[in-house]
Design a protein around this motif. Sequence first.
Motif, PDB file in Angstrom:
ATOM      1  N   ASP A 191      38.496  30.089  20.641  1.00  0.00           N
ATOM      2  CA  ASP A 191      39.655  29.343  20.161  1.00  0.00           C
ATOM      3  C   ASP A 191      40.859  29.472  21.086  1.00  0.00           C
ATOM      4  OD1 ASP A 191      38.239  28.448  17.990  1.00  0.00           O
ATOM      5  OD2 ASP A 191      38.990  29.997  16.613  1.00  0.00           O
ATOM      6  N   ASP A 192      40.994  30.637  21.776  1.00  0.00           N
ATOM      7  CA  ASP A 192      42.146  30.828  22.659  1.00  0.00           C
ATOM      8  C   ASP A 192      41.954  30.170  24.018  1.00  0.00           C
ATOM      9  OD1 ASP A 192      40.279  32.427  23.874  1.00  0.00           O
ATOM     10  OD2 ASP A 192      41.356  34.305  23.594  1.00  0.00           O
ATOM     11  N   ARG A 193      40.782  29.556  24.225  1.00  0.00           N
ATOM     12  CA  ARG A 193      40.470  28.810  25.455  1.00  0.00           C
ATOM     13  C   ARG A 193      40.540  29.675  26.706  1.00  0.00           C
ATOM     14  NH1 ARG A 193      43.317  22.871  24.357  1.00  0.00           N
ATOM     15  NH2 ARG A 193      42.021  22.342  22.548  1.00  0.00           N
ATOM     16  N   GLN A 194      40.282  30.959  26.547  1.00  0.00           N
ATOM     17  CA  GLN A 194      40.203  31.859  27.687  1.00  0.00           C
ATOM     18  C   GLN A 194      38.779  31.928  28.240  1.00  0.00           C
ATOM     19  OE1 GLN A 194      42.896  33.556  29.168  1.00  0.00           O
ATOM     20  NE2 GLN A 194      43.968  32.104  27.843  1.00  0.00           N
ATOM     21  N   VAL A 195      37.824  31.385  27.496  1.00  0.00           N
ATOM     22  CA  VAL A 195      36.425  31.327  27.927  1.00  0.00           C
ATOM     23  C   VAL A 195      35.917  29.915  27.698  1.00  0.00           C
ATOM     24  CG1 VAL A 195      34.097  32.254  27.644  1.00  0.00           C
ATOM     25  CG2 VAL A 195      36.077  33.747  27.302  1.00  0.00           C
ATOM     26  N   ALA A 196      35.239  29.366  28.701  1.00  0.00           N
ATOM     27  CA  ALA A 196      34.681  28.018  28.596  1.00  0.00           C
ATOM     28  C   ALA A 196      33.229  28.028  29.059  1.00  0.00           C
ATOM     29  CB  ALA A 196      35.490  27.035  29.436  1.00  0.00           C
ATOM     30  N   LEU A 197      32.495  26.993  28.676  1.00  0.00           N
ATOM     31  CA  LEU A 197      31.110  26.828  29.105  1.00  0.00           C
ATOM     32  C   LEU A 197      31.009  25.616  30.023  1.00  0.00           C
ATOM     33  CD1 LEU A 197      29.151  27.411  25.766  1.00  0.00           C
ATOM     34  CD2 LEU A 197      29.755  29.093  27.522  1.00  0.00           C
ATOM     35  N   GLU A 198      30.366  25.823  31.155  1.00  0.00           N
ATOM     36  CA  GLU A 198      30.055  24.717  32.070  1.00  0.00           C
ATOM     37  C   GLU A 198      28.596  24.341  31.829  1.00  0.00           C
ATOM     38  OE1 GLU A 198      29.356  24.108  36.844  1.00  0.00           O
ATOM     39  OE2 GLU A 198      31.033  25.373  36.194  1.00  0.00           O
ATOM     40  N   LEU A 199      28.361  23.125  31.384  1.00  0.00           N
ATOM     41  CA  LEU A 199      27.028  22.670  30.991  1.00  0.00           C
ATOM     42  C   LEU A 199      26.487  21.684  32.020  1.00  0.00           C
ATOM     43  CD1 LEU A 199      27.862  21.980  27.233  1.00  0.00           C
ATOM     44  CD2 LEU A 199      27.060  24.118  28.260  1.00  0.00           C
ATOM     45  N   ARG A 200      25.261  21.944  32.512  1.00  0.00           N
ATOM     46  CA  ARG A 200      24.641  21.051  33.487  1.00  0.00           C
ATOM     47  C   ARG A 200      23.233  20.614  33.065  1.00  0.00           C
ATOM     48  NH1 ARG A 200      27.149  20.318  38.368  1.00  0.00           N
ATOM     49  NH2 ARG A 200      29.010  21.596  38.722  1.00  0.00           N
ATOM     50  N   HIS A 201      22.810  21.021  31.880  1.00  0.00           N
ATOM     51  CA  HIS A 201      21.502  20.568  31.399  1.00  0.00           C
ATOM     52  C   HIS A 201      21.620  19.079  31.051  1.00  0.00           C
ATOM     53  CE1 HIS A 201      17.981  19.980  28.891  1.00  0.00           C
ATOM     54  NE2 HIS A 201      17.528  21.149  29.323  1.00  0.00           N
ATOM     55  N   PRO A 202      20.790  18.217  31.641  1.00  0.00           N
ATOM     56  CA  PRO A 202      20.913  16.766  31.406  1.00  0.00           C
ATOM     57  C   PRO A 202      20.902  16.386  29.934  1.00  0.00           C
ATOM     58  CG  PRO A 202      19.375  17.200  33.190  1.00  0.00           C
ATOM     59  CD  PRO A 202      19.702  18.526  32.593  1.00  0.00           C
ATOM     60  N   GLY A 203      20.051  17.043  29.138  1.00  0.00           N
ATOM     61  CA  GLY A 203      19.987  16.723  27.724  1.00  0.00           C
ATOM     62  C   GLY A 203      21.277  17.050  26.993  1.00  0.00           C
ATOM     63  N   LEU A 204      21.859  18.219  27.281  1.00  0.00           N
ATOM     64  CA  LEU A 204      23.111  18.612  26.646  1.00  0.00           C
ATOM     65  C   LEU A 204      24.253  17.680  27.033  1.00  0.00           C
ATOM     66  CD1 LEU A 204      23.071  22.512  27.050  1.00  0.00           C
ATOM     67  CD2 LEU A 204      22.921  21.230  24.915  1.00  0.00           C
ATOM     68  N   VAL A 205      24.354  17.382  28.320  1.00  0.00           N
ATOM     69  CA  VAL A 205      25.450  16.540  28.800  1.00  0.00           C
ATOM     70  C   VAL A 205      25.335  15.131  28.220  1.00  0.00           C
ATOM     71  CG1 VAL A 205      26.553  15.543  30.843  1.00  0.00           C
ATOM     72  CG2 VAL A 205      25.683  17.890  30.915  1.00  0.00           C
ATOM     73  N   GLU A 206      24.120  14.578  28.165  1.00  0.00           N
ATOM     74  CA  GLU A 206      23.925  13.244  27.617  1.00  0.00           C
ATOM     75  C   GLU A 206      24.264  13.209  26.130  1.00  0.00           C
ATOM     76  OE1 GLU A 206      23.341   9.263  27.463  1.00  0.00           O
ATOM     77  OE2 GLU A 206      23.537  10.565  29.221  1.00  0.00           O
ATOM     78  N   TYR A 207      23.900  14.264  25.411  1.00  0.00           N
ATOM     79  CA  TYR A 207      24.218  14.339  23.979  1.00  0.00           C
ATOM     80  C   TYR A 207      25.734  14.305  23.769  1.00  0.00           C
ATOM     81  CZ  TYR A 207      24.698  16.249  19.271  1.00  0.00           C
ATOM     82  OH  TYR A 207      25.057  16.440  17.966  1.00  0.00           O
ATOM     83  N   LEU A 208      26.473  15.089  24.564  1.00  0.00           N
ATOM     84  CA  LEU A 208      27.928  15.121  24.432  1.00  0.00           C
ATOM     85  C   LEU A 208      28.548  13.781  24.816  1.00  0.00           C
ATOM     86  CD1 LEU A 208      28.608  18.682  25.877  1.00  0.00           C
ATOM     87  CD2 LEU A 208      28.793  17.966  23.489  1.00  0.00           C
ATOM     88  N   ALA A 209      27.974  13.112  25.804  1.00  0.00           N
ATOM     89  CA  ALA A 209      28.473  11.792  26.196  1.00  0.00           C
ATOM     90  C   ALA A 209      28.273  10.781  25.062  1.00  0.00           C
ATOM     91  CB  ALA A 209      27.768  11.316  27.460  1.00  0.00           C
ATOM     92  N   LYS A 210      27.160  10.888  24.339  1.00  0.00           N
ATOM     93  CA  LYS A 210      26.911   9.981  23.213  1.00  0.00           C
ATOM     94  C   LYS A 210      27.881  10.258  22.070  1.00  0.00           C
ATOM     95  CE  LYS A 210      22.011   9.059  24.101  1.00  0.00           C
ATOM     96  NZ  LYS A 210      20.614   9.258  23.634  1.00  0.00           N
ATOM     97  N   VAL A 211      28.193  11.542  21.831  1.00  0.00           N
ATOM     98  CA  VAL A 211      29.186  11.884  20.817  1.00  0.00           C
ATOM     99  C   VAL A 211      30.528  11.258  21.182  1.00  0.00           C
ATOM    100  CG1 VAL A 211      30.516  13.779  19.810  1.00  0.00           C
ATOM    101  CG2 VAL A 211      28.045  14.013  20.105  1.00  0.00           C
ATOM    102  N   PHE A 212      30.887  11.341  22.465  1.00  0.00           N
ATOM    103  CA  PHE A 212      32.137  10.740  22.924  1.00  0.00           C
ATOM    104  C   PHE A 212      32.136   9.238  22.652  1.00  0.00           C
ATOM    105  CE2 PHE A 212      34.669   8.432  25.979  1.00  0.00           C
ATOM    106  CZ  PHE A 212      35.870   9.132  26.005  1.00  0.00           C
ATOM    107  N   GLU A 213      31.041   8.563  22.978  1.00  0.00           N
ATOM    108  CA  GLU A 213      30.968   7.108  22.797  1.00  0.00           C
ATOM    109  C   GLU A 213      31.132   6.727  21.326  1.00  0.00           C
ATOM    110  OE1 GLU A 213      31.215   5.071  25.064  1.00  0.00           O
ATOM    111  OE2 GLU A 213      30.487   6.034  26.887  1.00  0.00           O
ATOM    112  N   GLN A 214      30.570   7.508  20.421  1.00  0.00           N
ATOM    113  CA  GLN A 214      30.715   7.218  18.996  1.00  0.00           C
ATOM    114  C   GLN A 214      32.172   7.351  18.557  1.00  0.00           C
ATOM    115  OE1 GLN A 214      27.976   9.716  16.863  1.00  0.00           O
ATOM    116  NE2 GLN A 214      26.157   8.724  17.720  1.00  0.00           N
TER     117      GLN A 214
END
Length: 299
Positions: A191-214
């Motif tokens: 929650d404090d945004r001091q730790v982030a995740l960098e995601l490069r798995h194609p399935g994960l990234v595509e899923y998040l892109a679809k959430v954005f589009e919705q």
Amino acid sequence: MRSGRIARSEVESAPCLMDFALLHPDPDAPDWLRPVPPSAALAQRLHPLEREIQERRRHSVELTECFKPFMDISAQGPPTTHAITVLEGVPRINAALDLATAECRTEVLTVQPGGGRDEDSLSRSLERGLSVVHRGVRIRTLYQHTARHSQSTLAYAERIADDNVEIRTLEELIERLIVFDRKVAFIPAQDDRQVALELRHPGLVEYLAKVFEQLWTRAAPLLEEVKYEPTPEGISGVQRSIAQLLVEGHVDDSIARRLGMNVRTCRAHVAKLSAALGSSSRAQLGYLIARSGILESDS
């Protein structure tokens, strides 16, 4: 140097002569100074620098030797791309974002919840945004409706305005999200945004892109008026969203965070909602919301 000595009083206006050890005290006259050959003074100052350079060269050779076995292993097959990388600390997060920004070629998708953002965040976003816009990269950003009342956000939108930049707003958003070229995504891990995740798995990234589009299809352009469906009892769209979250069991802090407003504003809306429905308590308010049918217009 030509006369062979100089009075101490005359050197006060040129302290660099003493700093560079170009003068030393005259052993026969304490009020006078004698010159030191410039070559000797220079050698004295260069010696520690040359020693440091030699030490760093030695260290670099040692590091290269230590890494050589790992380099040999990586050369035997294709490079490994980590599906999930944990980024700890703001400097490392910003460095990863800067690298992804530099490598981006087609599109950036961003979700920025929480209403108006601070000047420092907007300044960094503007710098990154302009760097990709000038390369012809498309940017689409989602804010919450509360950002419409933030002068700094509106000023940011005006400065980054371009045919390739679109900004929309929505009542409620998911957590912060940035997607570059649909190849790499960044999400907060705390929650404090001091730790982030960098995601490069194609399935994960595509899923998040679809959430954005919705979310994008439901959002309204920043510079257009938000139109709410009419509700009974003169209840606003914001208050209807609050009513929905109240029925789901959320407390004021949680509602304010999800709708990008401060707790004080949230409580003011709850008070207006209670007055409109004739409620005298939180327990009664939940019952009256369910009975009033104000949430049915969302279906």
